[in-house]
Design an enzyme around this catalytic site. Sequence first.
Site, PDB file in Angstrom:
ATOM      1  N   TYR A 126      46.259  74.275  30.256  1.00 38.73           N
ATOM      2  CA  TYR A 126      45.459  74.366  29.037  1.00 38.73           C
ATOM      3  C   TYR A 126      46.107  75.368  28.093  1.00 38.73           C
ATOM      4  O   TYR A 126      46.108  76.567  28.327  1.00 38.73           O
ATOM      5  CB  TYR A 126      44.021  74.778  29.347  1.00 38.73           C
ATOM      6  CG  TYR A 126      43.302  73.854  30.306  1.00 38.73           C
ATOM      7  CD1 TYR A 126      43.751  72.556  30.530  1.00 38.73           C
ATOM      8  CD2 TYR A 126      42.173  74.282  30.999  1.00 38.73           C
ATOM      9  CE1 TYR A 126      43.089  71.715  31.416  1.00 38.73           C
ATOM     10  CE2 TYR A 126      41.510  73.446  31.884  1.00 38.73           C
ATOM     11  CZ  TYR A 126      41.975  72.158  32.090  1.00 38.73           C
ATOM     12  OH  TYR A 126      41.320  71.333  32.972  1.00 38.73           O
ATOM     13  N   ARG A 160      33.563  63.651  27.011  1.00 32.24           N
ATOM     14  CA  ARG A 160      34.414  64.345  26.029  1.00 32.24           C
ATOM     15  C   ARG A 160      33.700  64.543  24.700  1.00 32.24           C
ATOM     16  O   ARG A 160      34.313  64.530  23.641  1.00 32.24           O
ATOM     17  CB  ARG A 160      35.730  63.592  25.844  1.00 32.24           C
ATOM     18  CG  ARG A 160      36.584  63.611  27.092  1.00 32.24           C
ATOM     19  CD  ARG A 160      37.890  62.869  26.919  1.00 32.24           C
ATOM     20  NE  ARG A 160      38.739  63.091  28.080  1.00 32.24           N
ATOM     21  CZ  ARG A 160      38.589  62.458  29.258  1.00 32.24           C
ATOM     22  NH1 ARG A 160      37.646  61.552  29.389  1.00 32.24           N
ATOM     23  NH2 ARG A 160      39.370  62.739  30.279  1.00 32.24           N
TER      24      ARG A 160
END
Length: 340
Positions: free
Chosen positions: A60, A210
Amino acid sequence: MMASIRRIKLGSQGLEVSAQGLGCMGMAAYGSLRPEEEMIDLIHHSINTGITFLDTSDFYGPHTNEILLGKALKEGMREKVELASKFGNIILDGKWVIRGDPAYVRAACEASLKRLQLDCVDLYYQLRVETQVPIEVTMGELKKLVEEGKIKYIGLSEASASTIRRAHAVHPITAVQLEWSLWSRDAEEDIIPTCRELGIGIVAYSPLGRGFLSSGPKLLESFSENDRRKTHPRFQPENVEHNKRIFERISEISTRKGCTPAQLALAWVHHQGNDVCPIPGTTKIENFNQNIGALSVKLMPEEMVELESLALDVKGDRYPSLTHTWKYADTPDPSTWNGQ
């Protein structure tokens, strides 16, 4: 307020976490970095509220998310959390590469600990399974890291049922992280029953689709230019037009229940069992507080059936390519491994 967040046992090795976690990827992914001070405030708010299971990865950012968590967990915060990180994914010459060889496993773990400013991470996942390296080989190195005290528990993400079984035979797997939500239910056939048979906890990522299950089509208006979700099949115009009906139905049911669509979608995941921990991500305290409300939403069996019928109507795959999902996450026989 701390006492209001229930705790669950994740897996069979002793890890206990808050029944809902906080996915931290969006703080340094989805196309933009968020103001560091605001994200640290959010992380501290999460911990102080009782949501103590924090999820990050070296992928990330890359790396920036772990650095952020390292800064946030200073000054007495570390002992209050269950911290999960991951290894295995790298971008090489613009391509997504997966690694599970022992040297890389060790180097990745030690680099993560340095960025996190920690001596040990609670739960360490292989983010994706490398199909060229036997899972027994990867697990052998992870087992050594457990013995050395650098990680406490081992997890897998997007692994097939056979890979989970083979890994678990080398060293107990504490948790499998997989996509599970009202519009992603493909793991229910084989993966989830395997986890339950072996006593492995289930961590549900993207429990809000999401963001689509909380905001619907208007979510797309907030995408930055390089938001990776733009490449996902379910967010293509023709599929959004179809999938918005699912959101509309969730909205109708949530109105009837007196909760938000996000709370309803999360509550559905919570109702799958006490071995399941969803980890919704957010970058806003307001949304975080709303997500906590899901823990108080009670669903009747007929409401579960009504909600589950919606998932049958989803249009589009989960990812642009399913290569990096559990459907292709089998590894070679260990007898074929020559160490290269």
